[in-house]
Design an enzyme around this catalytic site. Structure first.
Site, PDB file in Angstrom:
ATOM      1  N   CYS A 260       8.726  12.363  52.909  1.00 35.50           N
ATOM      2  CA  CYS A 260       9.200  13.628  52.660  1.00 35.50           C
ATOM      3  C   CYS A 260       9.218  13.969  51.058  1.00 35.50           C
ATOM      4  O   CYS A 260       9.139  13.163  50.191  1.00 35.50           O
ATOM      5  CB  CYS A 260      10.943  13.235  52.928  1.00 35.50           C
ATOM      6  SG  CYS A 260      11.779  14.999  52.451  1.00 35.50           S
TER       7      CYS A 260
ATOM      8  N   SER B 293      11.404  14.951  49.044  1.00 37.01           N
ATOM      9  CA  SER B 293      12.477  14.394  48.316  1.00 37.01           C
ATOM     10  C   SER B 293      12.100  13.050  47.669  1.00 37.01           C
ATOM     11  O   SER B 293      12.873  13.122  46.596  1.00 37.01           O
ATOM     12  CB  SER B 293      13.716  14.442  49.148  1.00 37.01           C
ATOM     13  OG  SER B 293      14.114  15.749  49.712  1.00 37.01           O
TER      14      SER B 293
ATOM     15  N   HIS C 242      10.685  14.406  44.638  1.00 35.37           N
ATOM     16  CA  HIS C 242      11.774  14.752  43.593  1.00 35.37           C
ATOM     17  C   HIS C 242      12.350  13.818  42.878  1.00 35.37           C
ATOM     18  O   HIS C 242      12.615  13.603  41.526  1.00 35.37           O
ATOM     19  CB  HIS C 242      12.753  15.538  44.396  1.00 35.37           C
ATOM     20  CG  HIS C 242      12.490  16.799  44.889  1.00 35.37           C
ATOM     21  ND1 HIS C 242      11.622  17.767  44.239  1.00 35.37           N
ATOM     22  CD2 HIS C 242      12.545  17.443  46.319  1.00 35.37           C
ATOM     23  CE1 HIS C 242      11.558  18.946  45.035  1.00 35.37           C
ATOM     24  NE2 HIS C 242      11.939  18.664  46.133  1.00 35.37           N
TER      25      HIS C 242
ATOM     26  N   HIS D 108      13.515   7.579  52.538  1.00 32.46           N
ATOM     27  CA  HIS D 108      14.906   7.991  53.203  1.00 32.46           C
ATOM     28  C   HIS D 108      14.803   8.435  54.587  1.00 32.46           C
ATOM     29  O   HIS D 108      15.692   8.702  55.140  1.00 32.46           O
ATOM     30  CB  HIS D 108      15.524   8.864  52.274  1.00 32.46           C
ATOM     31  CG  HIS D 108      14.969  10.309  52.360  1.00 32.46           C
ATOM     32  ND1 HIS D 108      14.106  10.469  51.515  1.00 32.46           N
ATOM     33  CD2 HIS D 108      15.499  11.290  52.782  1.00 32.46           C
ATOM     34  CE1 HIS D 108      13.453  11.845  51.743  1.00 32.46           C
ATOM     35  NE2 HIS D 108      14.380  12.394  52.539  1.00 32.46           N
TER      36      HIS D 108
ATOM     37  N   CYS E 293      15.685  13.054  58.485  1.00 26.61           N
ATOM     38  CA  CYS E 293      15.803  14.021  57.259  1.00 26.61           C
ATOM     39  C   CYS E 293      15.187  15.241  57.780  1.00 26.61           C
ATOM     40  O   CYS E 293      15.949  16.392  58.053  1.00 26.61           O
ATOM     41  CB  CYS E 293      15.274  13.433  56.010  1.00 26.61           C
ATOM     42  SG  CYS E 293      15.409  14.729  54.823  1.00 26.61           S
TER      43      CYS E 293
END
Length: 370
Positions: free
Chosen positions: A40, A42, A45, A61, A168
């Site tokens: 992902c 994220s 990030h 995650h 997610c």
């Protein structure tokens, strides 16, 4: 026990795949053999510092696996159960869980803190340095110790890849359309950013009965992919979509605009607002830089046109309900999850996978494990 994991020690450094020491699960925890991990944005990030995390950290995650061990007193799971991770834990006891808003569970306040949810550590490097699993999951590892609040039992015949994606991206994107934008039959919906989140939002809008679904992305590959997942039209930018959306709606504009770009920045709100009709909704789903405060918004237009701007976390839903529900829709052929997986990688190829993501080569990359 010894296992292997992708570790980030410094912002923007390569992920280091190395052997680590994993402690036995404590009360309220399970030991899981990872079968798949979604890649992902994220995690990027966390990698680039947009989202502050405690270093060193084990990435990942989105994940799925099989329970191979139980902590003392655990009765909610059995060895052999298949699970999807939930990147927001749900205790089932706080006010938000009691209201059916498990995505807002109070345990989420601990996600950016070091260690496990209780603040202690199960993960250590070979020299004894403690490691924090990202969002208390750390799916970029061959094995995971998870809180039972972060694991959701799924059917054993669900393939590992789709079971990981609902941890997610799919749940968040789908819920952005169905739950937060509240798309209804005949709507015109604009989805800005057609990666994993946006592709799931497009599918959610299609399932909800939207008449027009406009996918916006500068990547030609992602625009073409959006059409395969349910978009009826595409455009390279919001500015270039203005005439298109106006023509589709006789000048009324979109019922909802869902923002799912790789990075959500404040200058994207006003263009989304201009694409939105009177009384319409803008949904901000993607992750923004944590320190960002400035947002461009025409407040006069916002109030005079009775518009709404909504945030969306984990699809604005209860993951213990939604994850099994979405997987049942997948098994019934109503959601395309296998098709979202553009490429698969080994754990040792984690840096290659993220390079591909940043080059717009993937809708979703997935790490698979033996």
């Amino acid at each position: 026990m010894k296992t292997r994991a992708a570790v980030l020690r410094e912002i923007s450094a390569d992920w280091s795949v190395e052997e680590i020491e994993l402690d036995e699960p404590k009360a309220g925890e399970i030991l899981v053999k990872t079968t798949a991990a979604g890649m992902c944005h994220s995690d990027e990030h966390a990698h680039d510092g947009t989202m502050p995390v405690p270093l060193p950290i084990i990435g990942g995650h989105e994940g799925a696996g099989v329970v191979i061990g139980l902590g003392p007193g655990v009765t909610e799971f059995e060895v052999g159960d298949h699970i999807s991770c939930s990147f927001i834990p749900s205790c089932g006891k706080c006010t938000w869980c009691a209201r059916g808003q498990q995505n807002l569970c109070d345990l989420g306040a601990h996600l950016m803190e070091p260690g496990m949810i209780d603040g202690t550590f199960r993960h250590h490097t070979s020299d004894g340095t403690t490691l924090t699993p990202l969002l208390k999951l750390g799916t970029f590892a061959e094995h995971m110790v998870l809180s039972i609040d972060s694991a959701i039992k799924v059917q054993k015949d669900v393939p590992a890849g789709p079971a990981a994606l609902v941890s997610c991206g799919v749940t968040t994107g789908y819920g952005s359309a169905v739950n937060r934008a509240e798309v209804t039959a005949g709507d015109t919906v604009v989805v800005v950013g057609c990666g994993g989140l946006g592709t799931a939002a497009i599918q959610g809008a299609k399932v909800a009965g939207a008449k027009n679904i406009v996918g916006i992305d500068p990547s030609e590959f992602k625009r073409e992919s959006a059409m395969e997942f349910g978009a009826t039209h595409t455009a390279p930018s919001m500015e270039e979509a203005m005439e298109l959306v106006g023509g589709l709606t006789e000048g009324v504009q979109a019922d909802s605009v869902i923002l799912t770009p790789s990075v959500l920045t404040g200058d994207l709100i006003a263009p989304a607002q201009f694409l939105t009709r009177k009384g319409g909704t803008v949904v901000a789903t993607a992750v923004a830089p944590a320190a960002q405060m400035d947002v461009q918004l025409n407040l006069f237009m916002f109030s005079m046109m009775n518009q709404e701007l909504k945030g969306c976390l984990f699809g604005s839903t209860a993951p213990r309900k939604e994850i099994p529900h979405l997987l049942s829709m997948y098994q019934a052929g109503q959601l395309k999850l296998d098709e979202m997986i553009t490429n698969t990688y080994t754990l040792d190829q984690v840096n290659e996978g993220y390079a591909d993501m940043m080059s717009n080569k993937n809708i979703r990359g997935v790490i698979t494990f033996d």
